[in-house]
Scaffold this motif. Structure first.
Motif, PDB file in Angstrom:
ATOM      1  N   LYS A   1       0.819  -1.216   0.000  1.00 52.70           N
ATOM      2  CA  LYS A   1       0.000   0.000   0.000  1.00 52.70           C
ATOM      3  C   LYS A   1       0.856   1.271   0.000  1.00 52.70           C
ATOM      4  N   THR A   2       2.143   1.095  -0.259  1.00 53.90           N
ATOM      5  CA  THR A   2       3.079   2.220  -0.250  1.00 53.90           C
ATOM      6  C   THR A   2       3.521   2.554  -1.668  1.00 53.90           C
ATOM      7  N   VAL A   3       3.399   3.818  -2.035  1.00 57.09           N
ATOM      8  CA  VAL A   3       3.811   4.263  -3.364  1.00 57.09           C
ATOM      9  C   VAL A   3       5.337   4.325  -3.421  1.00 57.09           C
ATOM     10  N   GLU A   4       5.904   3.818  -4.524  1.00 56.81           N
ATOM     11  CA  GLU A   4       7.354   3.784  -4.670  1.00 56.81           C
ATOM     12  C   GLU A   4       7.918   5.179  -4.939  1.00 56.81           C
ATOM     13  N   GLU A   5       9.145   5.407  -4.510  1.00 60.51           N
ATOM     14  CA  GLU A   5       9.786   6.717  -4.621  1.00 60.51           C
ATOM     15  C   GLU A   5       9.870   7.200  -6.068  1.00 60.51           C
ATOM     16  N   VAL A   6      10.141   6.299  -7.008  1.00 52.49           N
ATOM     17  CA  VAL A   6      10.268   6.718  -8.405  1.00 52.49           C
ATOM     18  C   VAL A   6       8.978   7.360  -8.902  1.00 52.49           C
TER      19      VAL A   6
ATOM     20  N   ALA B   1       7.551   7.384 -21.971  1.00 51.00           N
ATOM     21  CA  ALA B   1       8.951   7.319 -21.561  1.00 51.00           C
ATOM     22  C   ALA B   1       9.045   6.659 -20.191  1.00 51.00           C
ATOM     23  N   THR B   2      10.131   5.914 -19.990  1.00 46.44           N
ATOM     24  CA  THR B   2      10.439   5.398 -18.655  1.00 46.44           C
ATOM     25  C   THR B   2      11.668   6.129 -18.146  1.00 46.44           C
ATOM     26  N   VAL B   3      11.705   6.344 -16.830  1.00 48.75           N
ATOM     27  CA  VAL B   3      12.782   7.117 -16.195  1.00 48.75           C
ATOM     28  C   VAL B   3      13.276   6.352 -14.974  1.00 48.75           C
ATOM     29  N   ARG B   4      14.580   6.296 -14.803  1.00 46.88           N
ATOM     30  CA  ARG B   4      15.163   5.589 -13.669  1.00 46.88           C
ATOM     31  C   ARG B   4      14.908   6.306 -12.355  1.00 46.88           C
ATOM     32  N   SER B   5      14.825   5.541 -11.299  1.00 43.64           N
ATOM     33  CA  SER B   5      14.690   6.103  -9.963  1.00 43.64           C
ATOM     34  C   SER B   5      15.930   6.923  -9.625  1.00 43.64           C
TER      35      SER B   5
END
Length: 340
Positions: free
Chosen positions: A13-18, A167-171
């Motif tokens: 239930k936690t949103v990831e930092e990226v 687009a994808t972007v790295r954390s």
């Protein structure tokens, strides 16, 4: 219609930092384009849990998909959600993390919409493009910027005709910043059955095992990074001693990893981890574009190199000309003397 969308990844239930980093960038892009920022999140038991995490980043509309089987992530249901949602909403931009999930989901969605996707972007900007061959000009396109050809050049990629521009972007590449803790965005609790069929749940996760990271490179205030110039595994032991004294972490360039001097999970750069430490000590690192992409947002950069003309020195705040074997032991010695 024509809004900027961000797909938010969650762990339980936690949103990831990226995702926070992409929401921050998405808000800036939406402001420049004069459109809204929308976010999509899918999981199990997340209703009432994710809203307060996501909305403060300036999200105007949050689409919440909450149902059994949506967590842990599997490809088909999440793909169906985004493909059908995008058919309805017709976004002009969609951003995802360059994670295991993003690298699986992004190509599936872009393929379904025949829109194309640029992976591992290090920067995103809005700009114009002139297709001289076709005699057409385009405004307000997403510049998808990333190193190419092994990091020897920086490529700017545009998608003039097809939507969404993906687009994808790295954390760690973008900086996460809360816009307003009390930001009032609209929350839509979507009917999952409208988007996902029973057949999409054919794959079920029976057991999930997650290993903790062996290091804290992303969160370390001080990083001591070694390149091919360190020379050996033993040379990296010297860097570990310095990092221990400074309460920092050890990182590496791709050349050092390829040479077998250290583990792959220590690699910093376009094909590794992106870091933002307060102090970055580059030991024996030449400074190729591919590596710089992973550490250019560092606070203070100190370069230790036998080559006074090494590219990394142009980025460095302080340059020490000398070998790692000569300089690092002195740094350890004088730090011990002055920290008592």
């Amino acid at each position: 219609m024509n809004n900027v969308f961000v797909y938010c990844e969650i762990d339980n239930k936690t949103v990831e930092e990226v995702s926070f980093e992409l929401l921050t960038k998405g808000r800036k892009l939406a402001n420049e384009l004069g459109v809204q920022l929308e976010a999509v999140v899918a999981g199990t038991g997340i209703k009432g849990e994710v809203e307060k995490q996501i909305l403060p980043y300036g999200v105007d509309k949050l689409h919440v998909f909450d149902a059994e089987g949506l967590f842990p992530y599997t490809s088909k249901p999440h793909t169906s959600i985004l493909v059908k949602l995008f058919e309805e909403e017709k976004p002009q931009i969609c951003l995802m993390g360059a994670t295991v999930i993003g690298r699986d989901l992004g190509p599936r969605v872009s393929s379904a919409h025949m829109s194309g996707l640029t992976a591992d972007c290090t920067a995103l900007e809005i700009g114009s493009f002139e297709d001289k061959r076709a005699g057409k000009s385009y405004d307000n396109l997403l510049y998808q910027i990333r190193p190419a050809f092994g990091g020897n050049i920086v490529a700017t990629i545009v998608n003039p005709e097809h939507r969404p521009q993906m687009a994808t972007v790295r954390s760690g590449v973008m900086k996460a910043e809360v816009l307003d803790p009390d930001y009032k965005g609209e929350v839509i609790y979507e009917d999952v059955a409208k988007y996902v069929t029973d057949a999409d749940f054919v794959v079920k996760v029976i057991e999930r095992h997650v290993e903790k990271a062996k290091n804290n490179l992303k969160g370390a205030p001080i990083v001591v990074a070694g390149g091919y110039g360190v020379g050996s595994k033993e040379g990296f032991d010297l860097l570990r001693k310095l990092a221990k004294e400074l309460h920092g972490e050890v990182g590496a360039s791709r050349a050092a990893v390829d040479a077998g001097f250290c583990e792959h999970d220590l690699q910093i750069g376009q094909t590794g981890v992106t870091v933002r430490p307060k102090v970055y000590i580059a030991c024996g690192i030449s400074g190729a574009i591919q590596h710089v992409a992973g550490m250019k947002e560092s606070g203070i950069v100190i370069s230790i190199n036998t080559d006074p003309n090494a590219p990394i020195n142009q980025l460095a705040d302080y340059v020490i000309t000398g070998s790692v074997e000569e300089v690092v032991p002195k740094m350890i010695k004088y730090y011990k003397q002055n920290s008592k």
